[in-house]
Enzyme design. Structure first.
Site, PDB file in Angstrom:
ATOM      1  CG  ASP A  48      -6.226   1.752   3.053  1.00 53.44           C
ATOM      2  OD1 ASP A  48      -6.219   2.809   2.403  1.00 53.44           O
ATOM      3  OD2 ASP A  48      -7.070   1.484   3.917  1.00 53.44           O
TER       4      ASP A  48
ATOM      5  CG  HIS B  85      -4.496   4.899  -5.385  1.00 52.04           C
ATOM      6  ND1 HIS B  85      -4.850   4.442  -6.632  1.00 52.04           N
ATOM      7  CD2 HIS B  85      -5.359   4.322  -4.522  1.00 52.04           C
ATOM      8  CE1 HIS B  85      -5.886   3.622  -6.516  1.00 52.04           C
ATOM      9  NE2 HIS B  85      -6.206   3.548  -5.250  1.00 52.04           N
ATOM     10  CB  THR B  86       0.589   6.620  -0.766  1.00 49.35           C
ATOM     11  OG1 THR B  86      -0.485   7.117   0.045  1.00 49.35           O
ATOM     12  CG2 THR B  86       1.883   7.300  -0.350  1.00 49.35           C
TER      13      THR B  86
ATOM     14  CB  THR C 272     -14.125   9.800   3.241  1.00 44.08           C
ATOM     15  OG1 THR C 272     -14.954   9.855   2.072  1.00 44.08           O
ATOM     16  CG2 THR C 272     -13.320   8.508   3.248  1.00 44.08           C
TER      17      THR C 272
ATOM     18  CB  THR D 267      -9.527   9.625   6.730  1.00 39.39           C
ATOM     19  OG1 THR D 267      -8.833   8.381   6.984  1.00 39.39           O
ATOM     20  CG2 THR D 267     -10.575   9.395   5.648  1.00 39.39           C
TER      21      THR D 267
ATOM     22  N   GLY E  26       9.179  -2.611  -0.790  1.00 40.64           N
ATOM     23  CA  GLY E  26       9.447  -1.243  -0.372  1.00 40.64           C
ATOM     24  C   GLY E  26       8.598  -0.295  -1.183  1.00 40.64           C
TER      25      GLY E  26
END
Length: 446
Positions: free
Chosen positions: A21, A49-50, A137, A317, A431
């Site tokens: 993360d 992955h965001t 998970t 999750t 950011g």
């Protein structure tokens, strides 16, 4: 002599240096402008992955982050455990959003399949462990890797020989259903349904299946750059993490070679991603911890603030992440294990407004002072952090794009991180958007 000096492309490995993360997805996406292809080499759909591009949030679990860049080819290597169901669900989500996916995705024929019995075993084990659960998970990742090591795994290439697949599936289910029903007290998994569902994926997968190792070699030989995208983080590595509170694969930079089928000498630069603080999901020791949503004894208000401002909830999750100060002694261990060339520090802006900031530079362990994370979760659990304290800053670092534009106090903090771990910070993320990045040294030009 470097790879580029002999006419080959450069290969950058992006790995997490903490407990996952760290913000790897954004950085991979940012660097993809310089890569012909992006490669996943370990893990499965257990890590999200965001990416935030143009204000729109996208979460990728299995497909490499490079898919968001038009024209970039994405590879899933042999070290990945692949759920066909999860793969096509993700493909459909991306194609609904207007992205071309299947023509740009290559899947190793040697990748291990995650099948329904792996998921059933994963969930049944966690239920049986109760309060002692590891915190998986529940997506079948660990059991699939177990089958791989036991040499009974079914792989992508097996789907194209239906008779052999059926025979081996029956053998596997005989074994796993015995475990499910007789030991774990769970229901058996239906053979025919599993067989029919798996073989139905074969014609859909076929156009994407490739000899990934050979294709990667060809890209490099033609002068193309590649990026290897790690999942999870070094401290979750099955060998080098806080065992047994780890994932089931090797998350370190060295796994890029084995998990994609490339020579280790072709890895040009290792970029280690670290947050400006620490987080962890699930169970396991965490020396610099301040906040744990599930632990009444860990409710420090700075930790709560880090969780809220940093939006620290698992992208797959949804579980609240535990938070703490940046642990430079643990980071030093990760830097050494991975041979990190340079760091990218993310979420610096989350520290804005804190009156003071602490940095863990070592531990007191059994009456002795140590300056690097020890091996083994029992020893890590006994570590008491040794902190250095720095003045905070009130100025906003959000969206800052130049080193000199950072508050002086932030620069002092970052320089001390470099000193403790022994390598430079080459990038700083301020950011979630692509352009909210400070570049000090480019991984493809270093």
């Amino acid at each position: 002599m470097s790879a580029s000096a002999v006419g080959q492309g450069r290969n950058v490995v992006v790995i997490g240096t903490q407990w996952g993360d760290e913000g790897k997805g954004k950085i991979v996406d940012w660097l993809t402008d310089h890569a012909k292809g992006v490669v996943r080499f370990q893990g499965g759909h257990n890590a999200g992955h965001t990416l935030i591009i143009g204000g729109k949030k996208t979460i990728l679990r299995l497909i490499p982050s490079g898919i968001m860049r038009e024209g970039t080819v994405c590879y899933i290597g042999n070290g990945v455990v692949l759920s066909p169901e999860a793969l096509f669900r993700e493909i459909e989500e991306l194609e609904t959003a207007g992205l071309e996916v299947q023509k740009r995705l290559r899947i190793s024929e040697a990748a291990t399949l995650i099948l329904p019995y792996h998921v059933a075993i994963d969930k049944a084990r966690e239920a049986r462990r109760g309060a002692a659960k590891i915190g998986t998970t529940g997506r079948g990742i660990g059991p699939a890797y177990e089958d791989k090591v036991a040499r009974r795994a079914l792989r992508v290439q097996d789907l194209f020989d239906p008779q052999q697949f059926a025979e081996r599936l029956r053998e596997n289910l005989d074994f796993h259903n015995f475990m499910l029903t007789q030991y774990l007290g769970a229901e058996a998994v239906d053979y025919q349904q599993t067989l029919d569902d798996a073989l139905a994926f074969a014609p859909r997968l076929a156009p994407m299946v490739a000899d990934v190792s050979a294709e990667l070699y060809a890209v490099n030989a033609a002068g193309g750059n590649l990026m290897f995208e790690g999942a999870q983080g070094t401290l979750l590595d099955v060998d080098h993490g806080t065992y047994p509170f780890v994932t089931s694969s090797n998350c370190v930079a060295g796994a890029a070679a084995a998990g994609a089928g490339v020579g280790p000498g072709r890895l040009s630069y290792i970029l280690g991603i670290t947050k400006a603080y620490c987080t962890r999901v699930g169970a396991g020791p965490f020396p610099s911890e301040l906040y744990d949503n599930d632990n009444p004894a860990r409710q420090d208000q700075v930790g709560v603030r880090l969780a809220n401002v940093g939006k620290e909830f698992g992208s797959v999750t949804g579980r609240p992440r535990r938070t703490g100060w940046l642990d430079a002694a643990a980071l030093k261990r990760s830097v050494q294990i991975n041979g990190v060339s340079g760091l990218c520090l993310t979420k610096l802006d989350v520290l804005d407004g804190l009156e003071s900031i602490k940095l863990c530079v070592g531990y007191t362990l059994d009456g002795k002072t140590v300056d690097i994370l020890p091996r083994g979760s029992d020893a890590v659990a006994r570590c008491e952090p040794v902190y250095e304290e720095f003045p905070g800053w009130n100025e906003s670092t959000f969206g800052v794009k130049a080193w000199d534009a950072l508050p002086e106090a932030a620069r002092v903090y970052l320089k001390r991180v470099e000193e403790v771990v022994g390598i430079p910070i080459d990038m700083i993320s301020t950011g979630p958007d692509r352009d909210e990045t400070i570049l000090l040294r480019h991984p493809y030009l270093a």
